[in-house]
Design a protein around this motif. Structure first.
Motif, PDB file in Angstrom:
ATOM      1  N   SER A 307       0.827  -1.196   0.000  1.00  0.00           N
ATOM      2  CA  SER A 307       0.000   0.000   0.000  1.00  0.00           C
ATOM      3  C   SER A 307       0.869   1.255   0.000  1.00  0.00           C
ATOM      4  N   VAL A 308       0.251   2.385  -0.270  1.00  0.00           N
ATOM      5  CA  VAL A 308       0.914   3.681  -0.183  1.00  0.00           C
ATOM      6  C   VAL A 308       0.050   4.588   0.690  1.00  0.00           C
ATOM      7  N   GLU A 309       0.662   5.583   1.283  1.00  0.00           N
ATOM      8  CA  GLU A 309      -0.081   6.549   2.093  1.00  0.00           C
ATOM      9  C   GLU A 309      -0.787   7.516   1.149  1.00  0.00           C
ATOM     10  N   ALA A 310      -2.108   7.478   1.168  1.00  0.00           N
ATOM     11  CA  ALA A 310      -2.874   8.320   0.250  1.00  0.00           C
ATOM     12  C   ALA A 310      -2.676   9.797   0.579  1.00  0.00           C
ATOM     13  N   ARG A 311      -2.555  10.598  -0.462  1.00  0.00           N
ATOM     14  CA  ARG A 311      -2.403  12.043  -0.272  1.00  0.00           C
ATOM     15  C   ARG A 311      -3.669  12.643   0.328  1.00  0.00           C
ATOM     16  N   PRO A 312      -3.551  13.585   1.268  1.00  0.00           N
ATOM     17  CA  PRO A 312      -4.745  14.259   1.802  1.00  0.00           C
ATOM     18  C   PRO A 312      -5.501  14.961   0.676  1.00  0.00           C
ATOM     19  N   PHE A 313      -6.821  14.879   0.730  1.00  0.00           N
ATOM     20  CA  PHE A 313      -7.638  15.454  -0.340  1.00  0.00           C
ATOM     21  C   PHE A 313      -7.375  16.940  -0.524  1.00  0.00           C
ATOM     22  N   ALA A 314      -7.310  17.700   0.566  1.00  0.00           N
ATOM     23  CA  ALA A 314      -7.184  19.159   0.469  1.00  0.00           C
ATOM     24  C   ALA A 314      -5.929  19.567  -0.284  1.00  0.00           C
ATOM     25  N   ALA A 315      -4.823  18.856  -0.055  1.00  0.00           N
ATOM     26  CA  ALA A 315      -3.581  19.188  -0.741  1.00  0.00           C
ATOM     27  C   ALA A 315      -3.581  18.673  -2.173  1.00  0.00           C
ATOM     28  N   ALA A 316      -4.080  17.464  -2.368  1.00  0.00           N
ATOM     29  CA  ALA A 316      -4.038  16.853  -3.698  1.00  0.00           C
ATOM     30  C   ALA A 316      -4.955  17.575  -4.678  1.00  0.00           C
ATOM     31  N   ILE A 317      -6.107  18.062  -4.203  1.00  0.00           N
ATOM     32  CA  ILE A 317      -7.028  18.728  -5.120  1.00  0.00           C
ATOM     33  C   ILE A 317      -6.458  20.067  -5.593  1.00  0.00           C
ATOM     34  N   VAL A 318      -5.637  20.712  -4.766  1.00  0.00           N
ATOM     35  CA  VAL A 318      -4.964  21.947  -5.203  1.00  0.00           C
ATOM     36  C   VAL A 318      -3.995  21.625  -6.331  1.00  0.00           C
ATOM     37  N   ASP A 319      -3.254  20.520  -6.207  1.00  0.00           N
ATOM     38  CA  ASP A 319      -2.346  20.107  -7.281  1.00  0.00           C
ATOM     39  C   ASP A 319      -3.102  19.911  -8.586  1.00  0.00           C
ATOM     40  N   SER A 320      -4.322  19.389  -8.503  1.00  0.00           N
ATOM     41  CA  SER A 320      -5.111  19.103  -9.702  1.00  0.00           C
ATOM     42  C   SER A 320      -5.703  20.356 -10.337  1.00  0.00           C
ATOM     43  N   LEU A 321      -6.162  21.301  -9.510  1.00  0.00           N
ATOM     44  CA  LEU A 321      -6.991  22.389 -10.023  1.00  0.00           C
ATOM     45  C   LEU A 321      -6.300  23.736 -10.163  1.00  0.00           C
ATOM     46  N   TRP A 322      -5.085  23.883  -9.600  1.00  0.00           N
ATOM     47  CA  TRP A 322      -4.502  25.225  -9.670  1.00  0.00           C
ATOM     48  C   TRP A 322      -4.298  25.724 -11.107  1.00  0.00           C
ATOM     49  N   PRO A 323      -4.044  24.831 -12.103  1.00  0.00           N
ATOM     50  CA  PRO A 323      -3.912  25.390 -13.463  1.00  0.00           C
ATOM     51  C   PRO A 323      -5.190  26.008 -14.007  1.00  0.00           C
ATOM     52  N   PHE A 324      -6.320  25.768 -13.345  1.00  0.00           N
ATOM     53  CA  PHE A 324      -7.597  26.282 -13.833  1.00  0.00           C
ATOM     54  C   PHE A 324      -8.086  27.487 -13.045  1.00  0.00           C
ATOM     55  N   THR A 325      -7.233  28.000 -12.160  1.00  0.00           N
ATOM     56  CA  THR A 325      -7.576  29.219 -11.427  1.00  0.00           C
ATOM     57  C   THR A 325      -7.422  30.419 -12.355  1.00  0.00           C
ATOM     58  N   PRO A 326      -8.152  31.498 -12.115  1.00  0.00           N
ATOM     59  CA  PRO A 326      -8.055  32.679 -12.988  1.00  0.00           C
ATOM     60  C   PRO A 326      -6.626  33.203 -13.106  1.00  0.00           C
ATOM     61  N   ASP A 327      -5.870  33.160 -12.026  1.00  0.00           N
ATOM     62  CA  ASP A 327      -4.482  33.601 -12.066  1.00  0.00           C
ATOM     63  C   ASP A 327      -3.622  32.490 -11.465  1.00  0.00           C
ATOM     64  N   LYS A 328      -3.065  31.657 -12.342  1.00  0.00           N
ATOM     65  CA  LYS A 328      -2.335  30.488 -11.866  1.00  0.00           C
ATOM     66  C   LYS A 328      -0.839  30.756 -11.709  1.00  0.00           C
ATOM     67  N   ARG A 329      -0.427  31.999 -11.817  1.00  0.00           N
ATOM     68  CA  ARG A 329       1.011  32.285 -11.780  1.00  0.00           C
ATOM     69  C   ARG A 329       1.648  31.949 -10.447  1.00  0.00           C
ATOM     70  N   TRP A 330       0.857  31.912  -9.375  1.00  0.00           N
ATOM     71  CA  TRP A 330       1.428  31.639  -8.049  1.00  0.00           C
ATOM     72  C   TRP A 330       1.932  30.215  -7.934  1.00  0.00           C
ATOM     73  N   ARG A 331       1.464  29.291  -8.849  1.00  0.00           N
ATOM     74  CA  ARG A 331       1.954  27.929  -8.825  1.00  0.00           C
ATOM     75  C   ARG A 331       2.607  27.541 -10.150  1.00  0.00           C
ATOM     76  N   GLN A 332       2.819  28.504 -11.017  1.00  0.00           N
ATOM     77  CA  GLN A 332       3.337  28.196 -12.344  1.00  0.00           C
ATOM     78  C   GLN A 332       4.774  27.704 -12.254  1.00  0.00           C
ATOM     79  N   THR A 333       5.084  26.646 -13.016  1.00  0.00           N
ATOM     80  CA  THR A 333       6.464  26.139 -13.113  1.00  0.00           C
ATOM     81  C   THR A 333       6.754  25.878 -14.581  1.00  0.00           C
ATOM     82  N   VAL A 334       8.007  25.562 -14.863  1.00  0.00           N
ATOM     83  CA  VAL A 334       8.387  25.294 -16.251  1.00  0.00           C
ATOM     84  C   VAL A 334       7.755  24.011 -16.761  1.00  0.00           C
ATOM     85  N   PHE A 335       7.177  23.204 -15.865  1.00  0.00           N
ATOM     86  CA  PHE A 335       6.620  21.935 -16.307  1.00  0.00           C
ATOM     87  C   PHE A 335       5.155  22.042 -16.691  1.00  0.00           C
ATOM     88  N   HIS A 336       4.569  23.219 -16.576  1.00  0.00           N
ATOM     89  CA  HIS A 336       3.152  23.365 -16.920  1.00  0.00           C
ATOM     90  C   HIS A 336       2.975  24.451 -17.978  1.00  0.00           C
TER      91      HIS A 336
END
Length: 336
Positions: A307-336
């Motif tokens: 098994s693996v330790e499942a990621r907490p929902f609150a943190a994992a959902i931010v990883d999923s949805l931050w590119p769809f925020t109106p201003d995503k520059r606060w999490r922007q990286t060269v990989f996105h």
């Protein structure tokens, strides 16, 4: 081009291009992933690639550069694919994920993706070439009346999606007795559009603060990050190559939430209002039947130390949805 007498080859896989020595490439284990352009398939490809496997990604309608195009209902094409690439492991992620394809009118289309006839099946071809086969299934094979469900509990699916996945399980084990069935709950992860997951699509309702939005507050779900499922797939593949006794396995995150609770958690994660979200505590008469609580018992996976330790929902959902925020520059990286 060579180094120390070994040829170098460019290897393409989803999201990655590598220059590797031919010698190392020949020695590395090979995994073929169906549905490699889908939500789970992309995560599985990345997980195996990061662990130095040679990844052969297969898609169809959404096939892109670096992904092999193959119609999985074409038996000759599937057999030719496995003969050409000779994978050690096949992970069958390709599926119709939407339970509401569950009307009887949509049955044939749903089944063609989740449970194809054995003559046209990656599982039969995998068995013929000696590859370990991992079939991804769902908690929807259970009716949700008596959770938690262990691997040996009797399935009783309520809709076409659940029935077709159960039939896929049965065909897998019939055609490929050494296969493993991995059941998982509702998934989310790095999406290409928010509508790609039943979890991330709630983002649209969270953003509609100007008007009320009703959300189911009856059905209990266990939203699970595809990165965690992918890690379990890799661990299963590595163990099964040494221990062929492994069979059915369950994996799920432990946080229990309704759609309403997920939407509120998403709003809180992004510091957005949630007053407009309205819990719906009665099942609409015309809705697709779904299990009320199909919680999976994951103790077998834990006993096997896989098994693996499942990621907490609150943190994992931010990883999923931050590119769809109106201003995503606060999490922007060269990989996105």
């Amino acid at each position: 081009m060579s180094r120390a007498g070994a040829e170098l080859r460019i290897v393409f896989s989803p999201g990655c291009v590598q220059l590797v020595q031919e010698e190392a490439l020949d020695q590395a284990p090979r995994v073929l992933v169906t549905g490699a352009t889908g939500l789970l398939g992309r995560a599985v490809c990345r997980e195996f690639q990061s662990s130095s496997w040679v990844v052969i990604g297969v898609g169809f309608r959404r096939a892109r550069p670096g992904i092999l195009r193959c119609d999985l209902t074409d038996g000759d094409a599937v057999r030719g694919l496995l003969q050409d690439y000779k994978p050690d492991v096949v992970i069958h992620c390709a599926a119709e994920r939407r339970p509401r394809c569950g009307g009887e009118a949509h049955r044939s289309g749903c089944e063609s993706k989740t449970c194809t006839p054995p003559a046209h099946s990656p599982k039969e071809a995998a068995a013929a070439c000696g590859a370990f086969f991992l079939y991804i299934s769902t908690d929807y094979v259970f009716d949700g009346r008596n959770p938690p469900y262990g691997e040996d509990d009797t399935p009783n699916p309520l809709n076409v999606y659940g029935r077709s996945k159960l039939e896929g399980e049965q065909e897998t084990l019939r055609c490929c007795p050494g296969a493993v069935v991995l059941r998982v709950p509702v998934l989310f992860g790095e999406v290409e559009t928010v509508s790609e997951s039943a979890v991330t699509c709630l983002w649209l309702q969270v953003q509609q603060a100007a008007e009320g939005s009703t959300l189911d507050h009856i059905q209990q779900r266990f939203p699970t990050d595809t990165r965690d499922v992918a890690a379990v797939c890799r661990k299963l593949a590595e163990r099964a190559r040494q221990d062929p006794s492994i069979r059915g396995i369950h994996f799920s995150a432990k946080e229990q939430m309704t759609k309403y609770q997920m939407a509120v958690a998403i709003a809180q994660a992004f510091n957005l209002p949630s007053d407009h979200l309205i819990p719906l505590t009665e099942q609409p008469a015309a809705s697709t039947l779904r299990p009320m609580n199909s919680r999976l018992n994951c103790s077998r996976l834990e006993l096997l130390n896989l098994s693996v330790e499942a990621r907490p929902f609150a943190a994992a959902i931010v990883d999923s949805l931050w590119p769809f925020t109106p201003d995503k520059r606060w999490r922007q990286t060269v990989f996105h």
